[in-house]
Structure formats: C-alpha cells, structure tokens
Write a protein that holds these residues in place. Structure first.
Motif, PDB file in Angstrom:
ATOM      1  N   UNK A  67       0.860  -1.478  -0.124  1.00  0.00           N
ATOM      2  CA  UNK A  67      -0.123   0.005   0.248  1.00  0.00           C
ATOM      3  C   UNK A  67       0.107   1.420   0.225  1.00  0.00           C
ATOM      4  N   UNK A  68       1.624   1.093   0.316  1.00  0.00           N
ATOM      5  CA  UNK A  68       2.942   2.365   0.372  1.00  0.00           C
ATOM      6  C   UNK A  68       3.591   2.469  -0.639  1.00  0.00           C
ATOM      7  N   UNK A  69       3.919   1.609  -1.471  1.00  0.00           N
ATOM      8  CA  UNK A  69       4.192   1.531  -2.484  1.00  0.00           C
ATOM      9  C   UNK A  69       3.113   2.421  -3.528  1.00  0.00           C
ATOM     10  N   UNK A 114      16.841  -5.131   0.353  1.00  0.00           N
ATOM     11  CA  UNK A 114      15.615  -4.458  -0.040  1.00  0.00           C
ATOM     12  C   UNK A 114      14.010  -4.607   0.548  1.00  0.00           C
ATOM     13  N   UNK A 115      13.748  -5.285  -0.096  1.00  0.00           N
ATOM     14  CA  UNK A 115      11.975  -6.686   0.050  1.00  0.00           C
ATOM     15  C   UNK A 115      11.463  -6.123   1.066  1.00  0.00           C
ATOM     16  N   UNK A 116      12.775  -5.953   1.681  1.00  0.00           N
ATOM     17  CA  UNK A 116      11.821  -5.819   3.977  1.00  0.00           C
ATOM     18  C   UNK A 116      12.261  -4.323   3.960  1.00  0.00           C
ATOM     19  N   UNK A 117      11.883  -3.255   3.325  1.00  0.00           N
ATOM     20  CA  UNK A 117      12.969  -2.547   3.652  1.00  0.00           C
ATOM     21  C   UNK A 117      11.138  -1.420   3.229  1.00  0.00           C
ATOM     22  N   UNK A 118      10.562  -0.689   3.762  1.00  0.00           N
ATOM     23  CA  UNK A 118       9.065   0.067   3.150  1.00  0.00           C
ATOM     24  C   UNK A 118      10.387   1.364   3.246  1.00  0.00           C
ATOM     25  N   UNK A 119      11.247   2.146   2.987  1.00  0.00           N
ATOM     26  CA  UNK A 119      11.906   3.404   3.082  1.00  0.00           C
ATOM     27  C   UNK A 119      12.197   3.247   1.616  1.00  0.00           C
ATOM     28  N   UNK A 120      13.066   1.718   1.820  1.00  0.00           N
ATOM     29  CA  UNK A 120      12.841   2.157   0.363  1.00  0.00           C
ATOM     30  C   UNK A 120      12.330   1.338  -1.065  1.00  0.00           C
ATOM     31  N   UNK A 121      11.372   0.298  -0.869  1.00  0.00           N
ATOM     32  CA  UNK A 121       9.737   0.662  -1.440  1.00  0.00           C
ATOM     33  C   UNK A 121       9.538   1.781  -1.698  1.00  0.00           C
ATOM     34  N   UNK A 122       9.206   2.745  -0.463  1.00  0.00           N
ATOM     35  CA  UNK A 122       8.748   4.316  -0.676  1.00  0.00           C
ATOM     36  C   UNK A 122       9.357   4.821  -2.359  1.00  0.00           C
ATOM     37  N   UNK A 123      10.734   5.303  -1.892  1.00  0.00           N
ATOM     38  CA  UNK A 123      11.735   5.471  -2.818  1.00  0.00           C
ATOM     39  C   UNK A 123      11.625   4.648  -4.440  1.00  0.00           C
ATOM     40  N   UNK A 124      11.798   4.158  -4.057  1.00  0.00           N
ATOM     41  CA  UNK A 124      11.434   2.672  -5.305  1.00  0.00           C
ATOM     42  C   UNK A 124      10.434   3.314  -6.143  1.00  0.00           C
ATOM     43  N   UNK A 125       9.333   3.024  -5.632  1.00  0.00           N
ATOM     44  CA  UNK A 125       7.532   3.319  -5.829  1.00  0.00           C
ATOM     45  C   UNK A 125       7.839   5.046  -6.475  1.00  0.00           C
ATOM     46  N   UNK A 126       8.294   6.192  -5.061  1.00  0.00           N
ATOM     47  CA  UNK A 126       8.166   7.074  -6.348  1.00  0.00           C
ATOM     48  C   UNK A 126       8.926   7.566  -7.122  1.00  0.00           C
ATOM     49  N   UNK A 127       9.913   7.093  -6.902  1.00  0.00           N
ATOM     50  CA  UNK A 127      10.885   7.365  -8.890  1.00  0.00           C
ATOM     51  C   UNK A 127      10.281   6.516 -10.086  1.00  0.00           C
ATOM     52  N   UNK A 128       9.643   5.618  -9.542  1.00  0.00           N
ATOM     53  CA  UNK A 128       8.774   4.284 -10.898  1.00  0.00           C
ATOM     54  C   UNK A 128       7.958   5.585 -11.468  1.00  0.00           C
ATOM     55  N   UNK A 129       7.121   5.796 -10.471  1.00  0.00           N
ATOM     56  CA  UNK A 129       6.090   6.660 -10.517  1.00  0.00           C
ATOM     57  C   UNK A 129       6.148   8.117 -11.105  1.00  0.00           C
ATOM     58  N   UNK A 159       8.295   7.915 -13.468  1.00  0.00           N
ATOM     59  CA  UNK A 159       8.858   7.256 -14.720  1.00  0.00           C
ATOM     60  C   UNK A 159       8.340   6.610 -15.274  1.00  0.00           C
ATOM     61  N   UNK A 160       6.170   7.068 -15.215  1.00  0.00           N
ATOM     62  CA  UNK A 160       5.213   6.301 -15.265  1.00  0.00           C
ATOM     63  C   UNK A 160       5.842   3.976 -15.555  1.00  0.00           C
ATOM     64  N   UNK A 161       7.003   4.165 -14.268  1.00  0.00           N
ATOM     65  CA  UNK A 161       6.599   2.698 -14.647  1.00  0.00           C
ATOM     66  C   UNK A 161       6.382   2.017 -13.340  1.00  0.00           C
ATOM     67  N   UNK A 162       6.132   0.343 -13.673  1.00  0.00           N
ATOM     68  CA  UNK A 162       5.983  -0.059 -12.042  1.00  0.00           C
ATOM     69  C   UNK A 162       6.848  -0.777 -11.651  1.00  0.00           C
ATOM     70  N   UNK A 163       6.832  -1.023  -9.910  1.00  0.00           N
ATOM     71  CA  UNK A 163       8.112  -1.410  -9.019  1.00  0.00           C
ATOM     72  C   UNK A 163       8.061  -3.537  -9.782  1.00  0.00           C
ATOM     73  N   UNK A 164       9.304  -3.668 -10.006  1.00  0.00           N
ATOM     74  CA  UNK A 164       9.072  -4.823 -10.377  1.00  0.00           C
ATOM     75  C   UNK A 164      10.372  -5.741 -10.109  1.00  0.00           C
ATOM     76  N   UNK A 165      10.883  -6.984 -10.915  1.00  0.00           N
ATOM     77  CA  UNK A 165      11.924  -7.473  -9.929  1.00  0.00           C
ATOM     78  C   UNK A 165      12.812  -6.890  -9.863  1.00  0.00           C
ATOM     79  N   UNK A 166      13.336  -6.268 -11.073  1.00  0.00           N
ATOM     80  CA  UNK A 166      14.852  -5.307 -10.993  1.00  0.00           C
ATOM     81  C   UNK A 166      15.348  -4.512 -10.300  1.00  0.00           C
ATOM     82  N   UNK A 167      14.152  -4.001  -9.891  1.00  0.00           N
ATOM     83  CA  UNK A 167      14.372  -3.206  -8.723  1.00  0.00           C
ATOM     84  C   UNK A 167      15.065  -3.942  -7.262  1.00  0.00           C
ATOM     85  N   UNK A 168      15.015  -4.861  -7.444  1.00  0.00           N
ATOM     86  CA  UNK A 168      15.519  -5.356  -5.798  1.00  0.00           C
ATOM     87  C   UNK A 168      16.801  -6.614  -6.211  1.00  0.00           C
ATOM     88  N   UNK A 169      17.258  -5.531  -7.637  1.00  0.00           N
ATOM     89  CA  UNK A 169      19.109  -6.071  -7.476  1.00  0.00           C
ATOM     90  C   UNK A 169      19.654  -5.719  -6.536  1.00  0.00           C
TER      91      UNK A 169
END
Length: 469
Positions: free
Chosen positions: A290-292, A338-353, A355-365
């Motif tokens: 939900x935070x993403x 990173x999969x268990x970090x809400x701060x990271x997931x929020x930041x990744x979601x913001x940046x992908x948002x 860019x008009x993109x989803x948060x996917x497998x590549x965001x957790x390399x």
C-alpha cells in the motif's frame, strides 16, 4: 504401546477431544467433488501463480544452491529443472524457489504465504504416490485453509516471538494438505499434526543482513509436512494436544496456549478463508505494497527534490520487520534486504511513478538498491505508529510529505491491491505467469502450453513432466 487405546491414557487435566482431533475429523469428511467452485478457482489461480514463480527463480543462485544440496534423486519434479528428486527434496527446492522473490500470495489476516508451502508439498506427495488431479485439489484446499486459519489463532504473536509464520504454520498446513491428498484417517491425521509440531521452525534473523534463510522456510516447511504425514500414515504417534497443550505448538511459537482455536476449527470445510487469498502485484514484503501505491501516485504529483520528509502512519506490528533499525532500512544491505525495507520500497515506488513504470523484479537487485537517487529519497522517509491502524486484519498505506515551501501533500491506500477488497483478475494472474516464465527463460510457446496444462490439472491423472527442464 501397540494396541493401547490412547483414550484410556487421557489425563483428567487434558481435553477429552483435542483441537487436532476436531480438525482431523473435519478434514477427513471433505470430498473434492463437493468443494465450492470459488475454492477450486482460487486453487487453480494459486497453482498458476506459484509455478510461474518457480520458473522465474530457477536460475537464481539460491535455487542452484538448494538443488545442489539435495543428494536424494527420485521421480519427482523440480519445476524448471531436468533433474528429478525425491518427494521431500522436490518440495524443498520448489518451495524455496516459489518464495524466493517474495512475489507469492499472501493471506492478509496472518500474514502467511500459503502457496509456496502447500503447492510444492502436495504436488510432490501426489506425484510420488501416484495420486490424481482431484487429490491435488483436495490437498491444496485443505492445506491452504489449515495454514491460513492457524495464523488467526494468535495474530502477530508468532512474529513477536521471533519466528516466521509461513515457516511454522506452513509445516502444519503441509501435513494437513498431504494427509488429505493421501487419504489419511482421522487418527493418522492427528498423529501427522502432532509430529509436525516437532518439525516446524524458522527464525526471522534473515532481516539483519538480507540472508537467504527466509527463502528456505517455505521449502523446509513443505518437506516437513510430507515427512510428518507419512509418519502419521505409518502409525508414528504424535501428541494429540499439539496445538493447545501447555508445551504445545502455540506455547513454543507464540508464547501462549490461550489462542482462539475456534478460528481454526469453526466452519472448517463449510466457510473458506481460502477465498480471500491475495496475489501480489509487487515482488516484496506484503505490508509495503500500500505504501508503494501511495508513493507511485505521489511521484506523479511532486518532485523528489521538493520533498523535505515523508512520514508514514504504520501498524505497530510491522515496525520490527520493515522499519527498524531505520538507518539500515534506508540503505538496504543488498537487493533481498530491500524487499523488507519500507523506506526503500517507497523511494523506488516514487521514482518509478515519476517514470510511469511499475515496481518489478529489477528494482530488487543489488545494483538497484545502490541507486543514489533512490537512496537520497529513502533517507527522507520515517514512520510513526498509528494505534488505530488495522494491521494485521487489513493492510493500509498513508504517506504525508512535507515540501520545501512548507506545504503538505498526502496519499492514502485503504487496502492491499490484489487482496480481498481489490483482487487481481484471472487475466492479471495469467499475465503475471507469462511474464515470470519469460523472466525465467521459457519461450512464449512453452509458457502458453504450461498455462493450459495447469488450468486443467485437477481434472485427470497427474503428470508433471512437462514442467521439467
């Protein structure tokens, strides 16, 4: 003790009918032909989702390690691999792969990940013991229902005690599911469940540095359930008070013997919590979703440089796994952490948002979690505990962003997308399968053939050879 009536040995301080006995009677009475259509459909979708996840992870290092650690070949399928294994080894490898990217289903009330445990256990047991698709369906329905209901007996206490609910409840669910598929008698099911209490485990110290053990928990629970069911079938006695006993399962893993056992047994077989199983749109910890969603919408409204801080209202039960220690969560040690970090997931979601993109497998390399722009934003994220947050009954999101000009913008997500209140469609789940199969190196033609096969698996003999290699 052979030939002794256990009822004659019951202590006056023990219940005449134990919780496991009540559960076993309800399981043994079920008929796969009479399962509700919605339960069958959910089991079909679950099968499709988890097989795709096994394929997507098949070339990952942790799956290669799990496969290499198995020295017991046999007739059972390790999904996406040419090598065949014993039933317990196949369950171990498949469960580890399915849970490996944290992209698997969730039961919101638990939370637990049922598919990664129950599907590998039931498929391997049925393949080894030559059962058909109807047995698989019954095993999946019983295993998922048992596992999910167990998570409602003492909500949040297992995590607080330092254990992974998927690991400990999964072993019990797998024993119940395999026992149902192999048509164990009520007495044999009680013994299977009793034996499982001494086989379950799984600590959550993986959170410290993003170690691989969480991935292992699902596979280990799956193979433990098979072992326990076979022991029960063979007459190996287990404690019938395994659940409610003073030294029982919940005493050990939740530090209580006073849970709501009616949540496990009442309506079992007539009222199905399996219907509410959630499928994930993002490959990371469920409570971050939900935070993403909030962050992606926020990224379309404001610029990252304009943000001074982002404050999230959270449920207290999520803090020790997803928020603390905060400095470490703002800079995850590796992609898995990173999969268990809400701060990271929020930041990744913001940046992908943005860019008009989803948060996917590549965001957790490992490379992705070192992205300077994402880390700079994650450093601005903190939390505050909301005593009214409904976790674990409902997963919500709320971000309050303060901007440089002093203004405040907020985003809220009232529930988890993919869950009971906004489920993914069958088309969504099939698209996810095809994308995961492609990520795992399968051709479009092979993925389409596998999808067709899985949709009809419950209707005939069981032959999983098409899922190998």
């Amino acid at each position: 003790m052979s030939g002794i009536d256990l009822n004659d040995m019951t202590s006056p301080s023990l219940p005449k009918i134990a919780v496991a006995e009540t559960l076993a009677q309800k399981i043994a009475a079920l008929d796969p032909a009479k399962l509700p259509s919605v339960v069958r459909r959910k089991c079909e979708e679950l099968l499709i989702d988890v097989v795709g996840l096994a394929v997507t992870a098949r070339n990952e290092d942790y799956v290669k390690s799990a496969l290499a650690a198995c020295d017991d070949d046999g007739p059972c399928t390790a999904i996406g691999h040419a090598r065949t294994l014993s039933a317990v080894a196949a369950a171990l490898v498949n469960g580890t792969a399915i849970h490996g990217e944290d992209f698997d289903d969730t039961f919101e009330g638990g939370p637990v990940h049922a598919g990664a445990v129950i599907v590998p256990a039931v498929l391997a047991a049925c393949e080894r013991h030559k059962r058909d698709g109807k047995a698989v369906l019954l095993g999946l329905a019983v295993g998922v229902e048992t596992m999910c209901r167990l998570s409602l007996v003492a909500p949040t206490l297992t995590h607080k005690a330092g254990f992974h609910p998927t690991a400990v409840f999964g072993a019990m669910g797998a024993a119940a599911g395999v026992g149902a598929a192999l048509q164990l008698s009520p007495r044999q099911l009680v013994d299977a469940l009793g034996n499982t209490g001494s086989m379950a485990g799984g600590i959550i110290e993986y959170l410290a540095e993003g170690a691989w053990t969480k991935r292992l928990h699902a596979g280990w629970a799956a193979q433990a359930g098979i072992r326990a069911a076979l022991l029960g079938r063979a007459g190996f006695l287990g404690p019938r008070t395994v659940f409610e006993g003073v030294h029982g399962f919940f005493h050990a893993f939740a530090h209580t013997a006073g849970g709501d056992y009616a949540a496990l047994t009442d309506g079992f077989g007539t009222q199905w919590v399996t219907e509410t199983l959630a499928f994930k749109p993002y490959p990371c910890g469920t409570m971050t979703h939900p935070y993403i969603d909030c962050a992606r919408r926020l990224g379309r409204r404001v610029g990252a440089d304009d943000i001074v801080e982002m404050v999230c209202d959270v449920g207290e039960g999520t803090v020790h796994r997803l928020w603390e220690p905060l400095a470490a969560k703002q800079r995850p040690a590796n992609g898995y952490a990173g999969k268990f970090s809400t701060p990271y997931c929020i930041a990744a979601g913001f940046v992908r948002g943005q860019q008009g993109l989803n948060v996917g497998l590549s965001d957790f390399s490992d490379a992705a979690v070192r992205d300077a722009s994402v880390l700079a934003l994650a450093a601005k994220v903190r939390y505050r505990i909301d005593p009214k947050n409904p976790y674990p009954k409902n997963f919500t999101g709320h971000i309050r962003a303060t901007l440089r000009d002093g203004s405040v913008v907020e985003e809220r997500q009232p529930h988890m997308r993919g869950g009971a209140q906004e489920p993914l469609t069958r088309a969504d789940i099939e698209e996810k399968f095809l994308l995961n199969a492609k990520h795992g190196g399968w051709s479009a033609a092979r993925a389409a053939a596998a999808l067709k096969f899985l949709a009809g698996l419950f209707d005939g003999p069981l032959d999983l050879s098409g899922l190998r290699g």
